[in-house]
Design a protein around this motif. Structure first.
Motif, PDB file in Angstrom:
ATOM      1  N   ILE A  31     -19.395 -28.055  -1.307  1.00 47.72           N
ATOM      2  CA  ILE A  31     -19.094 -26.720  -0.792  1.00 47.72           C
ATOM      3  C   ILE A  31     -18.073 -25.983  -1.657  1.00 47.72           C
ATOM      4  CG2 ILE A  31     -18.041 -25.467   1.129  1.00 47.72           C
ATOM      5  CD1 ILE A  31     -19.539 -27.386   2.999  1.00 47.72           C
ATOM      6  N   SER A  32     -17.015 -26.651  -2.063  1.00 45.72           N
ATOM      7  CA  SER A  32     -15.988 -25.981  -2.868  1.00 45.72           C
ATOM      8  C   SER A  32     -16.548 -25.501  -4.202  1.00 45.72           C
ATOM      9  CB  SER A  32     -14.812 -26.920  -3.120  1.00 45.72           C
ATOM     10  OG  SER A  32     -14.166 -27.204  -1.907  1.00 45.72           O
ATOM     11  N   ASP A  33     -17.398 -26.290  -4.827  1.00 43.28           N
ATOM     12  CA  ASP A  33     -17.973 -25.921  -6.127  1.00 43.28           C
ATOM     13  C   ASP A  33     -19.067 -24.867  -5.995  1.00 43.28           C
ATOM     14  OD1 ASP A  33     -16.307 -27.712  -7.455  1.00 43.28           O
ATOM     15  OD2 ASP A  33     -17.758 -29.342  -7.330  1.00 43.28           O
ATOM     16  N   LEU A  34     -19.881 -24.970  -4.950  1.00 44.47           N
ATOM     17  CA  LEU A  34     -21.018 -24.055  -4.796  1.00 44.47           C
ATOM     18  C   LEU A  34     -20.608 -22.715  -4.195  1.00 44.47           C
ATOM     19  CD1 LEU A  34     -23.688 -26.565  -3.419  1.00 44.47           C
ATOM     20  CD2 LEU A  34     -23.428 -25.739  -5.772  1.00 44.47           C
ATOM     21  N   THR A  35     -19.526 -22.685  -3.457  1.00 46.50           N
ATOM     22  CA  THR A  35     -19.018 -21.495  -2.751  1.00 46.50           C
ATOM     23  C   THR A  35     -20.129 -20.683  -2.081  1.00 46.50           C
ATOM     24  OG1 THR A  35     -19.007 -20.120  -4.744  1.00 46.50           O
ATOM     25  CG2 THR A  35     -16.968 -21.295  -4.207  1.00 46.50           C
ATOM     26  N   PRO A  36     -20.878 -21.314  -1.149  1.00 45.19           N
ATOM     27  CA  PRO A  36     -21.947 -20.575  -0.474  1.00 45.19           C
ATOM     28  C   PRO A  36     -21.405 -19.505   0.470  1.00 45.19           C
ATOM     29  CG  PRO A  36     -21.634 -22.703   0.566  1.00 45.19           C
ATOM     30  CD  PRO A  36     -20.739 -22.677  -0.642  1.00 45.19           C
ATOM     31  N   ASP A  37     -22.185 -18.450   0.621  1.00 42.66           N
ATOM     32  CA  ASP A  37     -21.870 -17.400   1.587  1.00 42.66           C
ATOM     33  C   ASP A  37     -22.480 -17.734   2.942  1.00 42.66           C
ATOM     34  OD1 ASP A  37     -20.597 -15.524  -0.299  1.00 42.66           O
ATOM     35  OD2 ASP A  37     -22.598 -15.482  -1.185  1.00 42.66           O
ATOM     36  N   PRO A  62     -13.106 -20.347   3.449  1.00 46.55           N
ATOM     37  CA  PRO A  62     -12.852 -19.649   4.707  1.00 46.55           C
ATOM     38  C   PRO A  62     -13.914 -18.644   5.164  1.00 46.55           C
ATOM     39  CG  PRO A  62     -11.436 -18.811   2.986  1.00 46.55           C
ATOM     40  CD  PRO A  62     -12.170 -19.975   2.411  1.00 46.55           C
ATOM     41  N   MET A  63     -14.803 -18.187   4.317  1.00 50.81           N
ATOM     42  CA  MET A  63     -15.678 -17.097   4.715  1.00 50.81           C
ATOM     43  C   MET A  63     -17.169 -17.395   4.910  1.00 50.81           C
ATOM     44  SD  MET A  63     -13.681 -14.702   5.384  1.00 50.81           S
ATOM     45  CE  MET A  63     -14.847 -13.397   5.667  1.00 50.81           C
ATOM     46  N   PRO A  64     -17.688 -18.588   4.642  1.00 52.60           N
ATOM     47  CA  PRO A  64     -19.139 -18.746   4.774  1.00 52.60           C
ATOM     48  C   PRO A  64     -19.604 -18.636   6.223  1.00 52.60           C
ATOM     49  CG  PRO A  64     -18.158 -20.871   4.421  1.00 52.60           C
ATOM     50  CD  PRO A  64     -17.063 -19.840   4.281  1.00 52.60           C
ATOM     51  N   LEU A  65     -20.821 -18.181   6.380  1.00 50.46           N
ATOM     52  CA  LEU A  65     -21.446 -18.088   7.688  1.00 50.46           C
ATOM     53  C   LEU A  65     -22.180 -19.399   7.936  1.00 50.46           C
ATOM     54  CD1 LEU A  65     -22.263 -16.423  10.160  1.00 50.46           C
ATOM     55  CD2 LEU A  65     -24.157 -15.521   8.813  1.00 50.46           C
ATOM     56  N   LEU A  66     -21.839 -20.093   8.995  1.00 53.14           N
ATOM     57  CA  LEU A  66     -22.472 -21.352   9.361  1.00 53.14           C
ATOM     58  C   LEU A  66     -23.578 -21.033  10.366  1.00 53.14           C
ATOM     59  CD1 LEU A  66     -22.612 -24.454   9.290  1.00 53.14           C
ATOM     60  CD2 LEU A  66     -20.829 -24.481  11.047  1.00 53.14           C
ATOM     61  N   VAL A  67     -24.830 -21.332   9.984  1.00 47.91           N
ATOM     62  CA  VAL A  67     -25.982 -21.046  10.829  1.00 47.91           C
ATOM     63  C   VAL A  67     -26.660 -22.361  11.178  1.00 47.91           C
ATOM     64  CG1 VAL A  67     -28.168 -19.813  11.025  1.00 47.91           C
ATOM     65  CG2 VAL A  67     -26.300 -18.829   9.664  1.00 47.91           C
ATOM     66  N   LEU A  68     -26.702 -22.684  12.468  1.00 43.34           N
ATOM     67  CA  LEU A  68     -27.352 -23.901  12.944  1.00 43.34           C
ATOM     68  C   LEU A  68     -28.788 -23.567  13.311  1.00 43.34           C
ATOM     69  CD1 LEU A  68     -24.453 -25.207  15.193  1.00 43.34           C
ATOM     70  CD2 LEU A  68     -24.960 -25.816  12.823  1.00 43.34           C
ATOM     71  N   LEU A  69     -29.726 -24.254  12.662  1.00 42.48           N
ATOM     72  CA  LEU A  69     -31.147 -24.004  12.882  1.00 42.48           C
ATOM     73  C   LEU A  69     -31.715 -25.036  13.839  1.00 42.48           C
ATOM     74  CD1 LEU A  69     -32.142 -23.411   9.161  1.00 42.48           C
ATOM     75  CD2 LEU A  69     -31.683 -21.677  10.901  1.00 42.48           C
ATOM     76  N   SER A  70     -32.382 -24.564  14.883  1.00 38.81           N
ATOM     77  CA  SER A  70     -32.936 -25.447  15.898  1.00 38.81           C
ATOM     78  C   SER A  70     -34.440 -25.260  16.007  1.00 38.81           C
ATOM     79  CB  SER A  70     -32.284 -25.146  17.252  1.00 38.81           C
ATOM     80  OG  SER A  70     -32.878 -25.924  18.258  1.00 38.81           O
ATOM     81  N   ALA A  71     -35.150 -26.360  16.238  1.00 36.75           N
ATOM     82  CA  ALA A  71     -36.590 -26.290  16.475  1.00 36.75           C
ATOM     83  C   ALA A  71     -36.887 -26.155  17.968  1.00 36.75           C
ATOM     84  CB  ALA A  71     -37.283 -27.529  15.922  1.00 36.75           C
ATOM     85  N   ALA A  72     -35.873 -26.299  18.807  1.00 36.00           N
ATOM     86  CA  ALA A  72     -36.050 -26.182  20.257  1.00 36.00           C
ATOM     87  C   ALA A  72     -36.419 -24.744  20.608  1.00 36.00           C
ATOM     88  CB  ALA A  72     -34.770 -26.579  20.973  1.00 36.00           C
ATOM     89  N   THR A  73     -37.262 -24.580  21.623  1.00 36.64           N
ATOM     90  CA  THR A  73     -37.670 -23.228  22.002  1.00 36.64           C
ATOM     91  C   THR A  73     -36.525 -22.414  22.561  1.00 36.64           C
ATOM     92  OG1 THR A  73     -38.427 -24.042  24.140  1.00 36.64           O
ATOM     93  CG2 THR A  73     -40.078 -23.817  22.402  1.00 36.64           C
TER      94      THR A  73
END
Length: 117
Positions: free
Chosen positions: A43-49, A74-85
């Motif tokens: 994460i530190s090296d890739l610096t994802p948004d 401190p700024m990346p958006l964490l998005v949890l992806l679910s297969a549940a309906t």
């Protein structure tokens, strides 16, 4: 250009999400790994948004990521992806400035487009 890191244990889903990100204008795929344990050191090296994480296999690792995210980046958006309906509303505790979001995996294309709109 928004940089995206994907964390998904299922190879076919990981490949599909990676292809989606690569084809979506305004996004750059900076990493695709199977586990959160693999993602944290990068994460530190890739610096994802944006970090897309499989929520259906969530366990202690997802809580670890949420807690460490603010320290690592401190700024990346964490998005949890679910297969549940109906994805569960609770998200792991996070020290990131933006609280985690939980969406259906099938909504990922529309969600990514909404971020660049």
């Amino acid at each position: 250009m928004q940089k995206v890191l994907i964390v998904e244990p299922h190879p076919q889903v990981l490949a599909a999400l990676a292809e989606l990100v690569e084809e979506e204008p305004g996004y750059e795929l900076v990493g695709a790994v199977a586990t959160i344990t693999q993602a944290i050191p990068q994460i530190s090296d890739l610096t994802p948004d944006v970090i897309l994480v499989d929520a259906d296999t969530a366990n202690q690792e997802s809580h670890l990521l949420g807690r460490q995210l603010g320290e690592l980046l401190p700024m990346p958006l964490l998005v949890l992806l679910s297969a549940a309906t109906e994805p569960h509303e609770e998200c792991p505790e996070s020290s990131a400035k933006t609280p985690p979001i939980r969406i259906l995996k099938t909504d990922a294309p529309e969600f990514l487009r909404s971020l660049t709109a």
